[in-house]
Design a protein around this motif. Structure first.
Motif, PDB file in Angstrom:
ATOM      1  N   SER A   1       8.600   4.812   3.907  1.00 48.11           N
ATOM      2  CA  SER A   1       7.809   5.877   3.280  1.00 48.11           C
ATOM      3  C   SER A   1       8.613   7.157   3.104  1.00 48.11           C
ATOM      4  O   SER A   1       8.334   7.946   2.199  1.00 48.11           O
ATOM      5  CB  SER A   1       6.553   6.159   4.108  1.00 48.11           C
ATOM      6  N   HIS A   2       9.635   7.375   3.933  1.00 45.60           N
ATOM      7  CA  HIS A   2      10.449   8.584   3.827  1.00 45.60           C
ATOM      8  C   HIS A   2      11.796   8.326   3.162  1.00 45.60           C
ATOM      9  O   HIS A   2      12.669   9.197   3.179  1.00 45.60           O
ATOM     10  CB  HIS A   2      10.654   9.208   5.209  1.00 45.60           C
ATOM     11  N   GLY A   3      11.953   7.145   2.572  1.00 47.16           N
ATOM     12  CA  GLY A   3      13.128   6.885   1.755  1.00 47.16           C
ATOM     13  C   GLY A   3      14.398   6.550   2.520  1.00 47.16           C
ATOM     14  O   GLY A   3      15.471   6.480   1.914  1.00 47.16           O
ATOM     15  N   LEU A   4      14.313   6.318   3.826  1.00 47.21           N
ATOM     16  CA  LEU A   4      15.504   5.919   4.565  1.00 47.21           C
ATOM     17  C   LEU A   4      15.854   4.458   4.306  1.00 47.21           C
ATOM     18  O   LEU A   4      17.006   4.049   4.442  1.00 47.21           O
ATOM     19  CB  LEU A   4      15.318   6.142   6.071  1.00 47.21           C
ATOM     20  N   LEU A   5      14.847   3.683   3.938  1.00 42.85           N
ATOM     21  CA  LEU A   5      15.051   2.299   3.535  1.00 42.85           C
ATOM     22  C   LEU A   5      14.335   2.064   2.216  1.00 42.85           C
ATOM     23  O   LEU A   5      13.185   2.484   2.044  1.00 42.85           O
ATOM     24  CB  LEU A   5      14.498   1.330   4.586  1.00 42.85           C
ATOM     25  N   GLU A   6      15.022   1.390   1.312  1.00 44.21           N
ATOM     26  CA  GLU A   6      14.403   1.014   0.047  1.00 44.21           C
ATOM     27  C   GLU A   6      13.441  -0.144   0.248  1.00 44.21           C
ATOM     28  O   GLU A   6      12.402  -0.237  -0.401  1.00 44.21           O
ATOM     29  CB  GLU A   6      15.483   0.631  -0.963  1.00 44.21           C
ATOM     30  N   LYS A   7      13.801  -1.038   1.161  1.00 42.54           N
ATOM     31  CA  LYS A   7      13.000  -2.220   1.445  1.00 42.54           C
ATOM     32  C   LYS A   7      12.733  -2.294   2.958  1.00 42.54           C
ATOM     33  O   LYS A   7      13.527  -1.798   3.758  1.00 42.54           O
ATOM     34  CB  LYS A   7      13.735  -3.494   1.007  1.00 42.54           C
ATOM     35  N   PRO A   8      11.639  -2.953   3.361  1.00 41.75           N
ATOM     36  CA  PRO A   8      11.331  -3.061   4.796  1.00 41.75           C
ATOM     37  C   PRO A   8      12.221  -4.098   5.472  1.00 41.75           C
ATOM     38  O   PRO A   8      11.785  -5.204   5.806  1.00 41.75           O
ATOM     39  CB  PRO A   8       9.858  -3.480   4.795  1.00 41.75           C
ATOM     40  N   SER A   9      13.463  -3.737   5.709  1.00 44.10           N
ATOM     41  CA  SER A   9      14.459  -4.703   6.186  1.00 44.10           C
ATOM     42  C   SER A   9      14.873  -4.486   7.632  1.00 44.10           C
ATOM     43  O   SER A   9      15.766  -5.176   8.123  1.00 44.10           O
ATOM     44  CB  SER A   9      15.704  -4.627   5.288  1.00 44.10           C
TER      45      SER A   9
ATOM     46  N   GLU B   1       0.817  -1.214   0.000  1.00 42.73           N
ATOM     47  CA  GLU B   1       0.000   0.000   0.000  1.00 42.73           C
ATOM     48  C   GLU B   1       0.853   1.268   0.000  1.00 42.73           C
ATOM     49  O   GLU B   1       0.448   2.296  -0.558  1.00 42.73           O
ATOM     50  CB  GLU B   1      -0.924   0.005   1.223  1.00 42.73           C
ATOM     51  N   LEU B   2       2.046   1.203   0.598  1.00 45.81           N
ATOM     52  CA  LEU B   2       2.919   2.384   0.643  1.00 45.81           C
ATOM     53  C   LEU B   2       3.335   2.857  -0.750  1.00 45.81           C
ATOM     54  O   LEU B   2       3.748   4.003  -0.908  1.00 45.81           O
ATOM     55  CB  LEU B   2       4.188   2.079   1.457  1.00 45.81           C
TER      56      LEU B   2
END
Length: 377
Positions: A231-239, A119-120
């Motif tokens: 959502s704020h671009g600090l991570l490309e993937k939810p890792s 959804e993000l």
């Protein structure tokens, strides 16, 4: 607002109890504590290294799925479920009947995480997204009748058996909508200069203090952290998931949150949170490094299988997502016959890549233990 002079809120008298009403957070934040600057630098550096791995590891989504399973199992364990990570990877019919309620809660969390991340891509981090995620989390499990997908309209509490002996009583339901609107505005306010890791530290504290849902607040509040970072671009993937850090330091975690409410000690909470980010990101980076090394080794090993190597590589990709499998899983996922699936299992046993774990003649399950252990150590 200055950390050193911060006042967290006030206790308001209600009928036979007092609720804690936190102050809004959508404004500037400053601090004098130099330790926060050092911890912030270390956390940003570790997070950047973790993110770099997520950009260079081929087929990273295969391994992200294991991070999600680990998070779901750990976050749910904090709330009292007894499902192990090995059980979380099994199908429901492989779970003992008395353990299936806990198993469903963990699987719901996995579905909730995956849905929220999808959804993000077209919906910003918002209360709407959190409500959708909460609805999935509560589907068909304990708490399914506690307004899934909706903010509460009655008073809840933390600890104890009732409002009379509760350890903490969060915001009165009348104030929840405005407080959550303020928190959502804080996530996206570009007119204030507040580092993202400070914002997410304050956001997690504020969410848990508001406790906007009747049930599932701990899990949604912990999931808020990676959702914010993505959502704020600090991570490309939810890792990155902090549940493991919070669970290993459970008493310190709860004490740090209560310290803000009782003693206005936001500095201690932010320090604790930033330490968790740095430690968890470093551990995640090291897991990715070990995954890459193991992947190189096992993919060289399956090349020795000759004409069966193509199917073997497909099986490896299945095992990266689901390191506990049955012959039926392999048949279905690889679209192969039963004899082919069983031949692949024998090949992988001989290569030391699979071990049988049930001791049964029927419905046998096999584990890629060298890979799974990277996420459980």
């Amino acid at each position: 607002m200055k950390f050193e002079t911060f006042k967290a809120g006030a206790w308001r008298q209600r009928y036979q109890y007092k609720s804690f009403e936190p102050v809004p957070v959508n404004h500037e934040w400053i601090w004098e504590d130099a330790t926060i600057n050092t911890l912030l630098e270390a956390a940003n550096r570790a997070l950047g290294e973790l993110n770099a791995f997520s950009l260079i590891v081929p087929d990273i989504d295969l391994f992200i799925e294991m991070h999600v399973v680990k998070e779901a199992q750990t976050s749910s364990r904090i709330e009292g479920t007894q499902t192990g990570i090995d059980e979380a990877l099994m199908s429901e019919d492989q779970i003992q009947p008395e353990k299936r309620n806990d198993w469903r809660e963990v699987r719901n969390y996995i579905d909730a995480v995956n849905s929220a991340v999808v959804e993000l891509k077209h919906l910003p981090l918002s209360n709407r997204l959190l409500k959708q995620t909460h609805e999935i989390l509560m589907r068909g499990v304990r708490g399914e009748h506690k307004l899934p997908g909706e903010f509460r309209t009655s008073q809840n509490w933390i600890g104890g058996s009732s409002l009379a002996d509760a350890a903490f009583i969060p915001s009165h339901p009348d104030g929840v909508p405005d407080l959550m609107s303020d928190l959502e505005a804080f996530w996206h306010n570009e007119e204030i200069v507040v580092p993202h890791l400070i914002r997410v530290a304050i956001s997690h504290y504020q969410f848990e203090t508001i406790h906007p849902f009747l049930d599932g607040n701990g899990r949604i509040g912990r999931l808020l952290i990676p959702l914010y970072l993505v959502s704020h671009g600090l991570l490309e993937k939810p890792s990155l998931y902090l549940s493991d850090f919070f669970e290993r330091n459970r008493a310190s975690y709860y004490d740090a949150l209560m310290g803000v409410r009782v003693s206005n000690d936001l500095i201690h909470w932010v320090r604790f949170f930033l330490q968790g980010i740095a430690e968890t990101a470093t551990k995640g980076r090291d897991v990715f490094r070990q995954v890459l090394a193991l992947r190189t080794e096992v993919e060289l090993a399956v090349l020795t299988l000759g004409k069966r190597a193509a199917n073997a590589r497909q099986l490896l990709n299945l095992l990266y997502r689901k390191p506990i499998v049955t012959a039926a899983d392999i048949e279905r996922s690889l679209s192969v016959s039963s004899p082919t699936a069983n031949a692949l299992i024998r090949d992988f046993e001989q290569l030391g890549l699979l071990q049988e774990i049930t001791g049964q003649q029927r419905g046998r399950a096999y584990v890629f233990d060298r890979y799974l252990s990277l996420f459980t150590s």
